[in-house]
Design a protein around this motif. Structure first.
Motif, mmCIF file in Angstrom:
data_model
loop_
_atom_site.group_PDB
_atom_site.id
_atom_site.type_symbol
_atom_site.label_atom_id
_atom_site.label_comp_id
_atom_site.label_asym_id
_atom_site.label_seq_id
_atom_site.Cartn_x
_atom_site.Cartn_y
_atom_site.Cartn_z
ATOM 1 N N GLU A 130 19.772 51.303 31.499
ATOM 2 C CA GLU A 130 18.655 50.498 31.005
ATOM 3 C C GLU A 130 17.874 49.862 32.148
ATOM 4 O O GLU A 130 16.647 49.782 32.119
ATOM 5 N N ILE A 131 18.590 49.392 33.162
ATOM 6 C CA ILE A 131 17.920 48.793 34.313
ATOM 7 C C ILE A 131 17.122 49.852 35.069
ATOM 8 O O ILE A 131 15.977 49.620 35.479
ATOM 9 N N ALA A 132 17.713 51.039 35.242
ATOM 10 C CA ALA A 132 16.995 52.129 35.923
ATOM 11 C C ALA A 132 15.729 52.496 35.164
ATOM 12 O O ALA A 132 14.667 52.701 35.762
ATOM 13 N N LYS A 133 15.831 52.558 33.835
ATOM 14 C CA LYS A 133 14.661 52.877 33.009
ATOM 15 C C LYS A 133 13.595 51.803 33.149
ATOM 16 O O LYS A 133 12.401 52.107 33.255
ATOM 17 N N ALA A 134 14.014 50.536 33.159
ATOM 18 C CA ALA A 134 13.061 49.427 33.283
ATOM 19 C C ALA A 134 12.345 49.466 34.626
ATOM 20 O O ALA A 134 11.146 49.182 34.710
ATOM 21 N N LEU A 135 13.063 49.821 35.680
ATOM 22 C CA LEU A 135 12.441 49.917 37.001
ATOM 23 C C LEU A 135 11.379 51.008 37.020
ATOM 24 O O LEU A 135 10.277 50.809 37.544
ATOM 25 N N ARG A 136 11.702 52.161 36.432
ATOM 26 C CA ARG A 136 10.729 53.254 36.394
ATOM 27 C C ARG A 136 9.505 52.878 35.565
ATOM 28 O O ARG A 136 8.363 53.114 35.965
ATOM 29 N N GLN A 137 9.751 52.260 34.417
ATOM 30 C CA GLN A 137 8.636 51.867 33.549
ATOM 31 C C GLN A 137 7.776 50.806 34.213
ATOM 32 O O GLN A 137 6.553 50.814 34.089
ATOM 33 N N GLY A 138 8.429 49.890 34.928
ATOM 34 C CA GLY A 138 7.686 48.830 35.583
ATOM 35 C C GLY A 138 6.735 49.354 36.626
ATOM 36 O O GLY A 138 5.608 48.876 36.764
ATOM 37 N N VAL A 139 7.178 50.361 37.369
ATOM 38 C CA VAL A 139 6.313 50.976 38.370
ATOM 39 C C VAL A 139 5.219 51.798 37.699
ATOM 40 O O VAL A 139 4.052 51.740 38.066
ATOM 41 N N GLN A 140 5.595 52.548 36.669
ATOM 42 C CA GLN A 140 4.640 53.442 36.023
ATOM 43 C C GLN A 140 3.532 52.697 35.288
ATOM 44 O O GLN A 140 2.408 53.174 35.200
ATOM 45 N N THR A 141 3.821 51.506 34.751
ATOM 46 C CA THR A 141 2.812 50.778 33.979
ATOM 47 C C THR A 141 1.857 50.006 34.867
ATOM 48 O O THR A 141 0.847 49.490 34.384
ATOM 49 N N GLY A 142 2.154 49.930 36.164
ATOM 50 C CA GLY A 142 1.228 49.279 37.083
ATOM 51 C C GLY A 142 0.104 50.223 37.453
ATOM 52 O O GLY A 142 0.023 51.362 37.005
ATOM 53 N N ASP A 143 -0.814 49.728 38.268
ATOM 54 C CA ASP A 143 -1.905 50.564 38.763
ATOM 55 C C ASP A 143 -1.305 51.750 39.520
ATOM 56 O O ASP A 143 -0.342 51.604 40.258
ATOM 57 N N LYS A 144 -1.869 52.920 39.336
ATOM 58 C CA LYS A 144 -1.335 54.107 40.000
ATOM 59 C C LYS A 144 -1.625 54.117 41.493
ATOM 60 O O LYS A 144 -1.085 54.919 42.231
ATOM 61 N N LYS A 145 -2.491 53.227 41.960
ATOM 62 C CA LYS A 145 -2.749 53.114 43.390
ATOM 63 C C LYS A 145 -1.823 52.068 43.971
ATOM 64 O O LYS A 145 -1.705 50.969 43.445
ATOM 65 N N PHE A 146 -1.155 52.401 45.064
ATOM 66 C CA PHE A 146 -0.223 51.466 45.684
ATOM 67 C C PHE A 146 -0.559 51.321 47.163
ATOM 68 O O PHE A 146 -1.087 52.217 47.798
#
Length: 224
Positions: A130-146
């Motif tokens: 669940e934590i791994a999924k949350a980390l991926r979702q957190g990155v993906q829902t941000g702006d795609k430019k980093f």
């Protein structure tokens, strides 16, 4: 591993007593402090100095987020595990980014609780699916430019190349080696080389812990 000293912070007395009873069954743990609020914890922590704090997220006087900020700033070696009835990807990502070392539901099995405590002591963090999924979702829902956060990279003595940052961003978004190779127009072998360098430089041991490292140290910051 040496005896682990634990503080339990929750505004429900019965819950604190139940956790204390469970942990006291093992000679590996000692509950040195029970607190009904964040304020009480902060008043007593210097006297008892735990290794791990099991911290409720929602309390009346100070919530777990506010308490965690204070603890992380003042006690560098202290490990924090959030225990909460609210187990959403958004909160998990938010608290992990803040710097807590684990996030667990309150109805967790006692064997998994002990495993989480042991992992934050030995590895510095606890990750489940669940934590791994949350980390991926957190990155993906941000702006795609980093952008690379140069201050954070310098402060933790990590020197990553621009290409390694590109690969790290895509790893955090859940892409596998083949997908990253296609995305960046480089070979599979080159991606694996960058991934190996990232693991060595950050001290991570897999893609999930790489994502955790990146989030906790703000290596990938969404462009506003």
């Amino acid at each position: 591993m040496n005896l682990t000293k634990i503080a339990i912070v929750d505004d429900h007395k019965l819950f604190r007593q139940g956790l204390t009873q469970i942990l006291s069954r093992s000679s590996d743990y000692e509950v040195v402090l029970e607190a009904a609020s964040g304020r009480e914890l902060l008043e007593k922590i210097d006297t008892h100095m735990p290794d791990v704090v099991l911290l409720d997220l929602y309390m009346d006087d100070m919530d777990g987020k506010e308490v965690s900020k204070i603890l992380l700033e003042k006690y560098e070696q202290l490990k924090i595990i959030i225990l909460s009835m609210t187990y959403s990807p958004e909160l998990i990502f938010q608290m992990t980014k803040l710097g807590v070392h684990g996030y667990l539901p309150k109805d967790i099995d006692q064997t998994l609780l002990r495993d989480a405590i042991n992992q934050v002591r030995t590895k510095g963090y606890y990750i489940n699916d669940e934590i791994a999924k949350a980390l991926r979702q957190g990155v993906q829902t941000g702006d795609k430019k980093f952008t690379k956060n140069k201050v954070s990279l310098t402060s933790i003595n990590v020197d990553l190349t621009e290409r390694e940052m590109d690969v790290l961003k895509l790893i955090c978004q859940g892409l596998n080696t083949g997908q990253i190779a296609d995305k960046l127009f480089i070979s599979y072998r080159t991606v694996e080389g960058h991934r190996k360098n990232l693991l060595e430089k950050t001290g991570a041991n897999n893609s999930v812990s790489l994502a955790l490292f990146a989030v906790k140290h703000h290596l990938l910051t969404p462009v506003e």
